[in-house]
Design an enzyme around this catalytic site. Structure first.
Site, PDB file in Angstrom:
ATOM      1  N   LYS A  74       0.816  -1.208   0.000  1.00  0.00           N
ATOM      2  CA  LYS A  74       0.000   0.000   0.000  1.00  0.00           C
ATOM      3  C   LYS A  74       0.859   1.272   0.000  1.00  0.00           C
ATOM      4  CE  LYS A  74      -3.886  -2.036   2.543  1.00  0.00           C
ATOM      5  NZ  LYS A  74      -5.050  -2.194   1.690  1.00  0.00           N
TER       6      LYS A  74
ATOM      7  N   GLU B 127      -2.971   7.304   7.511  1.00  0.00           N
ATOM      8  CA  GLU B 127      -3.793   8.153   6.650  1.00  0.00           C
ATOM      9  C   GLU B 127      -4.778   8.921   7.494  1.00  0.00           C
ATOM     10  OE1 GLU B 127      -6.022   5.831   3.875  1.00  0.00           O
ATOM     11  OE2 GLU B 127      -4.256   5.479   2.628  1.00  0.00           O
TER      12      GLU B 127
ATOM     13  N   ARG C  88      -6.425  -7.944  -9.897  1.00  0.00           N
ATOM     14  CA  ARG C  88      -7.084  -9.227 -10.176  1.00  0.00           C
ATOM     15  C   ARG C  88      -8.535  -8.946 -10.469  1.00  0.00           C
ATOM     16  NH1 ARG C  88     -10.006  -9.012  -5.345  1.00  0.00           N
ATOM     17  NH2 ARG C  88      -8.797  -8.198  -3.615  1.00  0.00           N
TER      18      ARG C  88
END
Ligand code: ADP
Ligand code: ADP
Ligand code: MG
Length: 665
Positions: free
Chosen positions: A116, A200, A299
């Site tokens: 991430k 975050e 995916r």
């Protein structure tokens, strides 16, 4: 195009991929673990290779064995599905090294998006908007705390290698940060083997809106519109829909173009999803919505069917075409968008107990009518059949129910009806919970954000839509009907408890939601009357439509379906579902199901023994046979006096649910 592919997954996604391959004339190879030897995905493929023990690390994550299986069967390509090896760059590279096509992006793109923090740095460079935060490599605790203080609370700590809703902590106040950080790092090292985190700003009441992208190996990349996946529990998706309510053409284009830029920045090929967190000040004002990149899933996504429903496209077909070197079938402006689609994830879990996952055998698994996997009004994607087990080894998702309508309102109504027609007995599921969610003001009026479930909790948990009255009436009606059918005559004429002169009465006892209940059934000249507890009796009339029973109780009528599980009756109606236990031991000793007069197995299992011989006279309540199912013995008892006819099985025989075990002459 490929002639043969191997599907390195299980469950619904393996079945889903097999269905498209079959339609395109491509041979399929399944792989399976010990627990999956009899699984639906194995039956769905042309060939199957056993790859190891039940735990994923012993089978579905054993990539050397999977590559060997592909080689041994002559498969040219491997479809990884989602989960398991789908985002493992080493596996993608190993496929390439073995001369096999990995049906997914290049290993380098998986690696770039895999972490991430790393991917956020890349996206920042590509000009994709990010949530204010810290994604640095320096993981010093004091530095992380200082960064959180700078960003401003609340903040979200995320495991950099995390996924599937795991490894995330929201922190409200500076003084709670250190402890949350430590616990997040513990979970991260246990789940992902890497304790790096990022921090975050915690966006308040945000929406999760993601963009489906597709790129080919010739440099083309398009977006197939958005999906709203804001309805979540524990940061995991529950309901997904397309398009996102309140989305404007302008915002769709901006988000779509940002997603394409994100994919192109990492040299993407194949199907991918760019997830954005969206800040909104009001529910229906797209011009105030601000979106930030969260992560890219490299995916096919669980919720891809809602995109298929609104575009009329088969995304697995696109994956196969792109992987075999073909260009994208459509250009950006050719991608259709029709109507509205919603997907519900049907999970084996107990929503009233913090969504605790459940396991067990699907003793009853009755589904609404659907159009297999192609686009249509109601679609069910699953990897299980009646009699299959939801085991502790894998995901608790039983099925996905996808509906399509002209409008959101129509799709929602269809989904509610389809959920009412989905009957699962044998384990706890979230089906009723999902119906409660659909009925909330927030969901029905599209006031979506990730706090929806929390906000509406008063309407979602410990809710019974079906009262005791309906459950009692259904059980009584079924019992009377079964006796009537077995006796081969009218129970209301002169027999036993029923008498011809005037009035006969009969008492039933139940356990309903932990409460002892009794009901009185009486038969008079004007028909049956049922009284629950001390309440006044009401007229009870029944009407059979196949297996469905229409109950008329007093002035009300309701369609019901009932399944026995031992003494427990599972009652389903369009309004909802409930369960009730019949305590009348004699009338119902053991787990016999006597619907339509047949003595049938109440669940899949094994015959232990028959306690009677053909021709023997038996009396009501007498034990006739012993069955073993789910490690428990069940007695099949005579529902009425009579004579035993033919025994249809022998001890040791495995019987399917509903199989007729013996005949009563
Ligand atoms: P999304 O596609 O929306 O990101 P998830 O993150 O819930 O949805 O789906 C991927 C997760 O599903 C994986 O992280 C894994 O835990 C789980 N999973 C893996 N393989 C399977 C499977 N064959 N069937 C169901 N779930 C699976
Ligand atoms: P995963 O890899 O588990 O899918 P994501 O980073 O995609 O993790 O986040 C999953 C969910 O967590 C989102 O759908 C959203 O509900 C919530 N979430 C993630 N980032 C934020 C944020 N910055 N502020 C608020 N909620 C967030
Ligand atoms: Mg995510």
């Amino acid at each position: 195009m490929f002639k043969k592919i191997l599907i390195a997954n299980r469950g619904e996604i393996a079945c889903r991929v097999a269905a498209t391959a079959q339609r395109l004339g491509i041979q399929t190879v399944a792989v399976y673990s010990d627990a999956d030897a009899q699984a639906k995905h194995v039956a769905a493929c042309d060939e199957a290779v056993h790859i190891g023990g039940s735990a994923p690390k012993d089978s579905y994550l054993q990539w050397q064995r999977i590559i060997e299986a592909a080689r041994a069967t002559g498969a040219q390509a491997i479809h990884p599905g989602y989960g398991f090896l789908s985002e493992n760059e080493d596996f993608a590279q190993a496929c390439a090294d073995a001369g096999l096509v990995f049906i997914g992006p290049p290993a380098s793109a998986i690696a770039a998006m895999g972490l991430k923090a790393e991917s956020k740095r890349l996206m920042d460079q590509a000009g994709v908007p990010l949530v204010p935060g810290y994604h640095g490599a320096d993981q010093d605790a004091a530095l992380l705390q200082a960064q959180a203080d700078r960003i401003g609370y609340p903040v979200l700590i995320k495991a950099s290698a995390g996924g599937g809703g795991k490894g995330m902590r929201a922190v409200e106040r500076a003084e709670d940060f250190a402890e949350a950080l430590a616990s997040c790092k513990r979970e991260a090292i246990n789940s992902f083997g890497d304790d790096a985190v990022l921090i975050e700003k915690y966006v308040q009441r945000p929406r999760h809106i993601e963009i489906q992208v597709f790129a080919d190996s010739l440099g083309n990349c398009v977006y197939l519109h958005e999906r709203d996946c804001s309805v979540q529990r524990r940061h995991q998706k529950v309901l997904e829909e397309a398009p996102a309510p309140g989305m404007s053409e302008h915002l769709r284009k901006r988000m779509g173009e940002a997603a394409v830029a994100a994919a192109q920045a990492v040299g993407y090929v194949g199907a991918g999803t760019v997830e954005f967190i969206v800040e909104q000040t009001a529910y229906d004002q797209p011009e105030t919505m601000r979106f930030f990149f969260m992560e890219m899933n490299t995916r096919l996504q669980v919720e891809h069917p809602v995109t298929e429903a609104i575009t009329g496209l088969d995304l697995v077909e696109w994956q196969l075409r792109v992987a075999s070197g073909e260009p994208l079938p459509l250009a950006q402006e050719q991608i259709p968008m029709l109507g509205h689609a919603i997907e519900a994830r049907i999970c084996a879990e107990n929503p009233d107990k913090q969504f605790l996952p459940a396991t067990g055998v699907l003793q009853v698994y009755a589904k609404p009518a659907s159009t297999s996997f192609s686009v249509g009004a109601v679609r069910i994607d699953d990897g299980v059949r009646a009699g299959d087990a939801i085991s502790p080894f894998y995901d608790s998702m039983v099925a996905k129910l996808i509906v399509h309508g002209q409008t959101r309102e129509q799709a929602l109504a269809r989904l509610d009806v389809a959920l009412s027609q989905l009957h699962i007995v044998g384990l706890n599921t979230n089906v009723q919970f999902l119906r409660h969610v659909l009925a909330t003001e927030s969901f029905s009026r599209a006031k979506l954000d990730t706090a929806l479930i929390e906000r509406e909790r008063a309407h979602l948990f410990h809710q019974e839509r079906l009262g005791a009255e309906l459950a009692v009436a259904a059980v009584v009606a079924h019992t009377v009907q079964a006796e009537q059918a077995l006796a081969g005559d009218d129970p209301f004429s002169a027999r036993d408890g029923w008498c011809s002169h005037g009035l006969a009465q009969r008492r039933f006892e139940f356990d309903f939601a932990g409460q002892r209940l009794h009901a009185q059934l009486s038969y008079g000249r004007d028909g049956l009357r049922l009284a629950l507890g001390e309440q006044p009796a009401q007229a009870l009339r029944t009407e059979w439509r196949g297996d469905e029973l229409v109950l008329h109780l007093g002035a009300r009528s309701e369609r019901t379906r009932l399944y026995w599980q031992g003494e427990v009756a599972h009652v389903f109606s369009p309004r909802g579902a409930t369960r009730i236990t019949l305590i009348d031991a004699l009338a119902h000793a053991g787990g016999s199901e006597h619907e339509s007069g047949r003595l049938t197995a109440p669940m899949p299992g094994k015959i232990v023994s028959f306690l009677v011989k053909a021709g023997e006279r038996v009396s009501k309540g007498q034990a006739l046979a012993l069955m073993e199912a789910m490690k428990m013995e069940h007695t099949i008892a005579a529902p009425a006096d009579g004579q035993v006819g033919e025994l249809l099985y022998a001890p040791g025989d495995q019987v399917a649910e509903g199989a007729e075990l013996l005949k009563m002459a």
